[in-house]
Design an enzyme around this catalytic site. Structure first.
Site, short mmCIF file in Angstrom:
data_model
loop_
_atom_site.label_atom_id
_atom_site.label_comp_id
_atom_site.label_asym_id
_atom_site.label_seq_id
_atom_site.Cartn_x
_atom_site.Cartn_y
_atom_site.Cartn_z
N LYS A 21 -9.74 -14.98 1.19
CA LYS A 21 -8.56 -15.03 2.25
C LYS A 21 -7.99 -13.43 2.30
O LYS A 21 -8.12 -12.65 1.45
CB LYS A 21 -7.58 -15.82 1.64
CG LYS A 21 -7.02 -15.46 0.32
CD LYS A 21 -6.20 -16.50 -0.52
CE LYS A 21 -5.47 -16.06 -1.72
NZ LYS A 21 -5.09 -17.13 -2.46
N TYR B 216 14.38 11.43 4.79
CA TYR B 216 15.75 10.87 5.41
C TYR B 216 16.67 10.70 4.35
O TYR B 216 16.42 10.24 3.10
CB TYR B 216 15.45 9.38 5.83
CG TYR B 216 14.73 9.53 7.30
CD1 TYR B 216 15.18 9.82 8.39
CD2 TYR B 216 13.30 8.96 7.27
CE1 TYR B 216 14.41 9.80 9.55
CE2 TYR B 216 12.51 9.08 8.53
CZ TYR B 216 13.25 9.40 9.52
OH TYR B 216 12.46 9.51 10.90
C1 LIG Z 1 -5.74 -17.09 -3.64
C2 LIG Z 1 -6.23 -18.50 -4.40
C3 LIG Z 1 -7.11 -18.35 -5.76
C4 LIG Z 1 -7.45 -16.98 -6.20
O1 LIG Z 1 -6.38 -16.61 -7.14
P1 LIG Z 1 -6.68 -15.32 -7.90
O2 LIG Z 1 -5.32 -15.29 -9.06
O3 LIG Z 1 -6.60 -14.19 -7.09
O4 LIG Z 1 -7.95 -15.43 -8.87
C5 LIG Z 1 -7.73 -19.55 -6.06
N1 LIG Z 1 -7.17 -20.64 -5.68
C6 LIG Z 1 -6.38 -20.51 -4.53
C7 LIG Z 1 -6.16 -22.16 -4.20
C8 LIG Z 1 -5.86 -19.66 -3.85
O5 LIG Z 1 -5.06 -19.85 -2.87
#
Ligand SMILES: *Cc1c(COP(=O)(O)O)cnc(C)c1O
Length: 364
Positions: A32, A260
């Site tokens: 993702k 800044y």
């Molecule tokens: C992002 C996610 C993961 C992975 O989690 P990590 O901590 O990056 O291993 C697994 N399951 C779901 C449903 C997620 O949203």
């Protein structure tokens, strides 16, 4: 090139193989958010070649991109609001998550239109109190028995798996197993049972079941450096190195107020370098005066505020760095991603995912 993120696909492959050696379960590679900022398609492809058998994304559009790139592995998308195009998902053989009765009904309708049984994974809320079925469960059990879907999986997500001392994960798991039992009793036996994220993969074998969802550790980062230790301790290789060409090196007198607000002043005559990355590229502004870069063999700390497109580092008067040199912003030689996270008061996940699309990814 003014700035780029080098992505070491060999490191991604090595991290997948490392995790595979620690589990008998199938590995679902979580890609993702543009593969946590590393690039969706190259990472997905590498993960599959290294032995992952499934891909997981949050959004439907991410899953669709994977299919249109020609990836044929099973894919699940788990964050699909009710008005997403479920028919397109079903046509592309994308598995959908069912976190509510309303989702079950909407996905069933889409399947009936297409005269097929959509592949779904039922999501349980076992303590995260975010997505997943909770108080609707009994009603859901009643309805799922005859629903025109193919239940491929049952899953949940842990809230505190990165805390090895906490028994919260065990409680979530116990809750999950009870619900699985109830599901089996109404005649539904999902093939895939999945609960573990990276933290649970590395800390609780009992949570592996027959599939694990591997995210941050595939990118070589620790799920929690305080509780679980560094990447090195976990035997992982960080895959992203961020680099930038120095726009300008110049000498300035002592007592010069930099940037800044003039929030920081040079203590003595020194050389400063202008790094061509700013908060619009994903450099957190609240790292001002905290993190830095590695150039000409040593660390150079940020001085003053991070701007939109640039920030300034203090090289020291003896530095041999020159305009046009490449500085490592984070990577194996200087500041780590975890150091940047700590400077920004955040976690490594946020540092890599926020590097903006304006920064090209270069694959090694
Ligand atoms: C992002 C996610 C993961 C992975 O989690 P990590 O901590 O990056 O291993 C697994 N399951 C779901 C449903 C997620 O949203």
């Amino acid at each position: 090139m003014r700035a780029f993120a080098e992505i070491d696909l060999g490191a991604i492959a090595s991290n997948v193989r490392k995790i595979k050696s620690q589990t008998e379960a199938e590995v679902l590679a979580v890609v993702k958010a543009d593969a946590y900022g590393h690039g969706l398609w190259p990472v997905a492809n590498t993960a599959i070649e290294a032995g992952a058998t499934w891909l997981g994304v949050a959004l439907l559009e991410e899953a669709i991109k994977l299919r249109t790139h020609g990836l044929s592995a099973p894919i699940i998308a788990w964050l699909t609001p009710l008005h997403e195009n479920f028919e397109e998902a079903i046509n592309l053989n994308i598995d959908l998550s069912v976190p509510s009765l309303a989702h079950l009904r909407a996905i069933s309708v889409a399947g009936e239109k297409l005269k097929t049984r959509p592949r779904v994974h039922i999501e349980l809320d076992t303590g995260m109190t975010r997505g997943g079925l909770l108080l609707e469960w009994s009603e859901f059990l009643n309805e799922i028995k005859d629903a025109p879907v193919e239940v491929v999986g049952l899953w949940t997500h842990f809230a505190r798996a990165d805390e090895p001392e906490s028994d919260f994960t065990e409680a979530q798991l116990a809750e999950f197993m009870e619900r699985l039992d109830e599901l089996n009793k109404v005649g539904i036996n999902p093939k895939y049972i999945h609960t573990a994220n990276s933290a649970a993969i590395q800390s609780r074998k009992v949570a592996h079941k027959n599939m694990v969802r591997l995210g941050i550790s595939m990118y070589g980062l620790s799920p929690d450096i305080n509780f679980m230790g560094s990447s090195e301790k976990l035997g992982l290789k960080p895959a992203m190195t961020l680099k930038s060409e120095i726009h300008l090196v110049k000498e300035v007198p002592a007592n010069s107020a930099v940037g800044y607000g003039g929030t920081a002043k040079t203590k003595e005559r020194t050389k400063l370098a202008i790094i061509t990355l700013g908060y619009s590229d994903g450099i957190p502004r609240n790292t001002s005066d905290k993190a830095g870069v590695f150039v000409a063999g040593k660390r150079a700390p940020i001085i003053g505020r991070v701007s939109m497109d640039q920030f300034v580092v203090d090289l020291g008067i003896d530095s041999v760095a020159q305009s046009g040199d490449i500085a490592e912003v984070f990577g194996p030689n200087g500041y780590s991603i975890d150091e940047w996270a700590s400077a920004a008061g955040t976690i490594n996940y946020e540092i890599v995912t926020r590097i903006s699309p304006r920064v090209p990814r270069i694959y090694r």
